[in-house]
Every structure is written in C-alpha cells, then in structure tokens.
Design a protein around this motif. Sequence first.
Motif, PDB file in Angstrom:
ATOM      1  N   UNK A  97      42.102  78.733 -27.920  1.00 40.82           N
ATOM      2  CA  UNK A  97      42.170  78.191 -28.312  1.00 40.82           C
ATOM      3  C   UNK A  97      43.232  77.022 -28.706  1.00 40.82           C
ATOM      4  N   UNK A  98      43.324  75.810 -28.075  1.00 35.85           N
ATOM      5  CA  UNK A  98      43.748  74.738 -28.190  1.00 35.85           C
ATOM      6  C   UNK A  98      42.579  73.909 -28.016  1.00 35.85           C
ATOM      7  N   UNK A  99      42.804  72.607 -28.571  1.00 37.86           N
ATOM      8  CA  UNK A  99      42.429  71.672 -28.338  1.00 37.86           C
ATOM      9  C   UNK A  99      42.498  70.566 -27.238  1.00 37.86           C
ATOM     10  N   UNK A 100      42.303  70.340 -26.305  1.00 40.74           N
ATOM     11  CA  UNK A 100      42.503  69.245 -25.394  1.00 40.74           C
ATOM     12  C   UNK A 100      41.188  67.730 -25.070  1.00 40.74           C
ATOM     13  N   UNK A 101      42.039  66.767 -25.039  1.00 43.91           N
ATOM     14  CA  UNK A 101      41.493  65.572 -24.846  1.00 43.91           C
ATOM     15  C   UNK A 101      41.045  64.560 -23.456  1.00 43.91           C
ATOM     16  N   UNK A 102      39.893  65.016 -22.727  1.00 37.02           N
ATOM     17  CA  UNK A 102      39.738  64.887 -21.215  1.00 37.02           C
ATOM     18  C   UNK A 102      39.164  63.157 -21.119  1.00 37.02           C
ATOM     19  N   UNK A 103      39.620  62.515 -20.768  1.00 31.09           N
ATOM     20  CA  UNK A 103      39.263  60.713 -20.561  1.00 31.09           C
ATOM     21  C   UNK A 103      37.861  60.946 -20.478  1.00 31.09           C
ATOM     22  N   UNK A 116      49.698  62.278 -24.635  1.00 31.77           N
ATOM     23  CA  UNK A 116      50.530  60.858 -25.619  1.00 31.77           C
ATOM     24  C   UNK A 116      49.612  60.788 -26.888  1.00 31.77           C
ATOM     25  N   UNK A 117      49.297  59.581 -27.279  1.00 33.24           N
ATOM     26  CA  UNK A 117      48.235  58.709 -28.159  1.00 33.24           C
ATOM     27  C   UNK A 117      46.829  58.417 -27.640  1.00 33.24           C
ATOM     28  N   UNK A 118      46.271  59.228 -28.977  1.00 35.15           N
ATOM     29  CA  UNK A 118      44.541  58.677 -28.095  1.00 35.15           C
ATOM     30  C   UNK A 118      44.289  57.705 -29.170  1.00 35.15           C
ATOM     31  N   UNK A 119      43.351  57.038 -28.850  1.00 38.43           N
ATOM     32  CA  UNK A 119      43.088  56.153 -29.920  1.00 38.43           C
ATOM     33  C   UNK A 119      41.395  56.551 -29.807  1.00 38.43           C
ATOM     34  N   UNK A 125      40.263  57.006 -35.225  1.00 35.60           N
ATOM     35  CA  UNK A 125      41.420  57.386 -35.924  1.00 35.60           C
ATOM     36  C   UNK A 125      41.950  57.945 -34.248  1.00 35.60           C
ATOM     37  N   UNK A 126      43.302  58.414 -34.510  1.00 39.07           N
ATOM     38  CA  UNK A 126      44.700  58.324 -33.638  1.00 39.07           C
ATOM     39  C   UNK A 126      44.918  59.427 -33.778  1.00 39.07           C
ATOM     40  N   UNK A 127      44.606  60.157 -32.528  1.00 42.63           N
ATOM     41  CA  UNK A 127      45.187  61.916 -31.900  1.00 42.63           C
ATOM     42  C   UNK A 127      46.878  61.401 -31.316  1.00 42.63           C
ATOM     43  N   UNK A 128      46.925  62.957 -31.218  1.00 40.34           N
ATOM     44  CA  UNK A 128      48.396  62.674 -30.330  1.00 40.34           C
ATOM     45  C   UNK A 128      47.793  64.254 -29.255  1.00 40.34           C
ATOM     46  N   UNK A 129      47.990  64.320 -27.657  1.00 40.92           N
ATOM     47  CA  UNK A 129      48.522  66.097 -27.491  1.00 40.92           C
ATOM     48  C   UNK A 129      49.836  65.793 -26.821  1.00 40.92           C
ATOM     49  N   UNK A 130      50.649  66.926 -26.802  1.00 43.86           N
ATOM     50  CA  UNK A 130      51.831  66.964 -26.243  1.00 43.86           C
ATOM     51  C   UNK A 130      51.958  67.039 -25.018  1.00 43.86           C
ATOM     52  N   UNK A 131      53.119  66.761 -24.445  1.00 41.08           N
ATOM     53  CA  UNK A 131      53.176  66.893 -22.732  1.00 41.08           C
ATOM     54  C   UNK A 131      52.573  68.201 -21.688  1.00 41.08           C
ATOM     55  N   UNK A 132      51.762  69.120 -22.729  1.00 41.98           N
ATOM     56  CA  UNK A 132      50.641  69.926 -21.958  1.00 41.98           C
ATOM     57  C   UNK A 132      49.507  69.400 -22.410  1.00 41.98           C
ATOM     58  N   UNK A 133      48.627  68.727 -22.933  1.00 38.49           N
ATOM     59  CA  UNK A 133      47.712  68.065 -23.624  1.00 38.49           C
ATOM     60  C   UNK A 133      47.155  68.764 -24.685  1.00 38.49           C
ATOM     61  N   UNK A 134      48.003  69.266 -25.410  1.00 37.83           N
ATOM     62  CA  UNK A 134      47.633  70.445 -26.565  1.00 37.83           C
ATOM     63  C   UNK A 134      48.018  69.326 -27.593  1.00 37.83           C
ATOM     64  N   UNK A 135      46.647  69.045 -28.544  1.00 35.65           N
ATOM     65  CA  UNK A 135      46.238  67.993 -30.113  1.00 35.65           C
ATOM     66  C   UNK A 135      47.952  68.906 -30.713  1.00 35.65           C
ATOM     67  N   UNK A 160      45.688  61.372 -37.208  1.00 32.66           N
ATOM     68  CA  UNK A 160      46.666  60.605 -37.875  1.00 32.66           C
ATOM     69  C   UNK A 160      45.918  60.517 -39.263  1.00 32.66           C
ATOM     70  N   UNK A 161      47.561  60.777 -40.551  1.00 33.88           N
ATOM     71  CA  UNK A 161      47.718  60.809 -41.753  1.00 33.88           C
ATOM     72  C   UNK A 161      48.131  59.403 -41.459  1.00 33.88           C
ATOM     73  N   UNK A 162      47.121  58.416 -42.516  1.00 30.42           N
ATOM     74  CA  UNK A 162      47.959  57.000 -42.816  1.00 30.42           C
ATOM     75  C   UNK A 162      47.637  55.990 -44.110  1.00 30.42           C
ATOM     76  N   UNK A 163      48.757  55.611 -44.510  1.00 42.51           N
ATOM     77  CA  UNK A 163      49.236  54.864 -45.834  1.00 42.51           C
ATOM     78  C   UNK A 163      47.913  56.011 -46.917  1.00 42.51           C
ATOM     79  N   UNK A 164      49.101  57.268 -46.658  1.00 39.08           N
ATOM     80  CA  UNK A 164      49.081  57.646 -48.182  1.00 39.08           C
ATOM     81  C   UNK A 164      50.463  59.173 -48.173  1.00 39.08           C
ATOM     82  N   UNK A 165      49.776  59.752 -49.146  1.00 43.67           N
ATOM     83  CA  UNK A 165      51.285  61.261 -49.225  1.00 43.67           C
ATOM     84  C   UNK A 165      51.517  62.197 -49.335  1.00 43.67           C
ATOM     85  N   UNK A 166      51.885  62.306 -48.321  1.00 38.58           N
ATOM     86  CA  UNK A 166      51.762  63.591 -47.595  1.00 38.58           C
ATOM     87  C   UNK A 166      53.244  64.865 -48.421  1.00 38.58           C
TER      88      UNK A 166
END
Length: 181
Positions: A97-103, A116-119, A125-135, A160-166
């Motif tokens: 039930x979680x997204x992870x990113x593997x190099x 951390x940060x993933x391009x 797009x840019x994404x971020x995963x926390x310290x245990x790898x979950x998006x 990641x949202x860019x240049x807009x109102x959220x």
Amino acid sequence: MNDRRRFFSAPAIRLAAAVLFSVWFSAYGADPFISYAHTKDESIFISGNWVKDDSGWRYFNQWNSKYPAGQWIEYKGNSYYFMDNGYMATGWRYLNSHWYYFNPEEGSTQGAMVTGWIRDSHYNSTFYTNQIGIMVTGWHKIDASWYYFNPGPDGVAGQMAVSRVIEGSYVGADGKMNEDR
C-alpha cells in the motif's frame, strides 16, 4: 498418587520450539508478520553473489542457497526489494500500500531504495520519499520549506506541484510555498 509420566519435560519442549523457529528462520529469512512499510528491522541481511541474466538481477543467498523473493534485503548499507519472481525491483514499485522508488540507473547502487528528492525523467517531475522510502503526498515541510505533492486522483501521485495555487497558497517554480503573500 498420580502415576502419569511426562514424555517431554518443559525444557525439552522449549528447546524443540527454539530449534524449529531457527530452522524456519534460516530457511525463509524473514519475519512471519506482515509489515505495511519498509524498515530495516524487517529486512534480511544476506551474503552471497549477484547474478544477472536477460530478465535482470537476482541475488544468490549463500546461507540458504536461495534467491530472495517477495522480500526486502539489506546489502552494503542499502535496502533492496526482490519481487516474487526473485528479480531486483527498479523504478517505482507499489508495495504493501505504499509507493517506493528503486534506483533504475546501472551501476553499483542499481536497485537500491532511494530516499529524499527524486527527479524522475520519465515523468519530467520531482518527487520526495521519506526516511523509510515511502512516497509522500499532500503538504510536507522539508528543510524548513513547505511543498505540495499530488495525492493522485487527478494526476501523477506524488508529483511535486510547481508554479500554481494549491488550497489558497502559491507554490513557485522550485515547488516551495510562498509564505509571503
């Protein structure tokens, strides 16, 4: 007087249970309880050899003469996930039930879980995963700045949202919320 005799003493039963658990653990190398997020505590630590074929990378575990499958392993300080077919995961994977990113890049850390940060060039797009790898999704404060990551129903989850109102707040081209409105 009770004339019944015990066939097994309590210490013998405890010893048999310990032996059975040890045999089970060495054969399967994993905790019997399901985890819904990856932690190093649920991983097995292995020693053996990497094997590459036309389908990808696998790891031959010398301790039990098997390839890990459907489980996490720790190798040289990195977390890896081996899919049910025994091959190392790369790119985005939805696990428990979680997204992870593997190099996905070839090299010494191919397949290592990224934190951390993933391009991601595939999504541009840019994404971020926390310290245990979950998006992460939604609003998150990272290094003293707020960022918004798409929760998914109306686009790419975690983007990641860019240049807009959220939700009434503007996020700039760098994704940071502009707190000076």
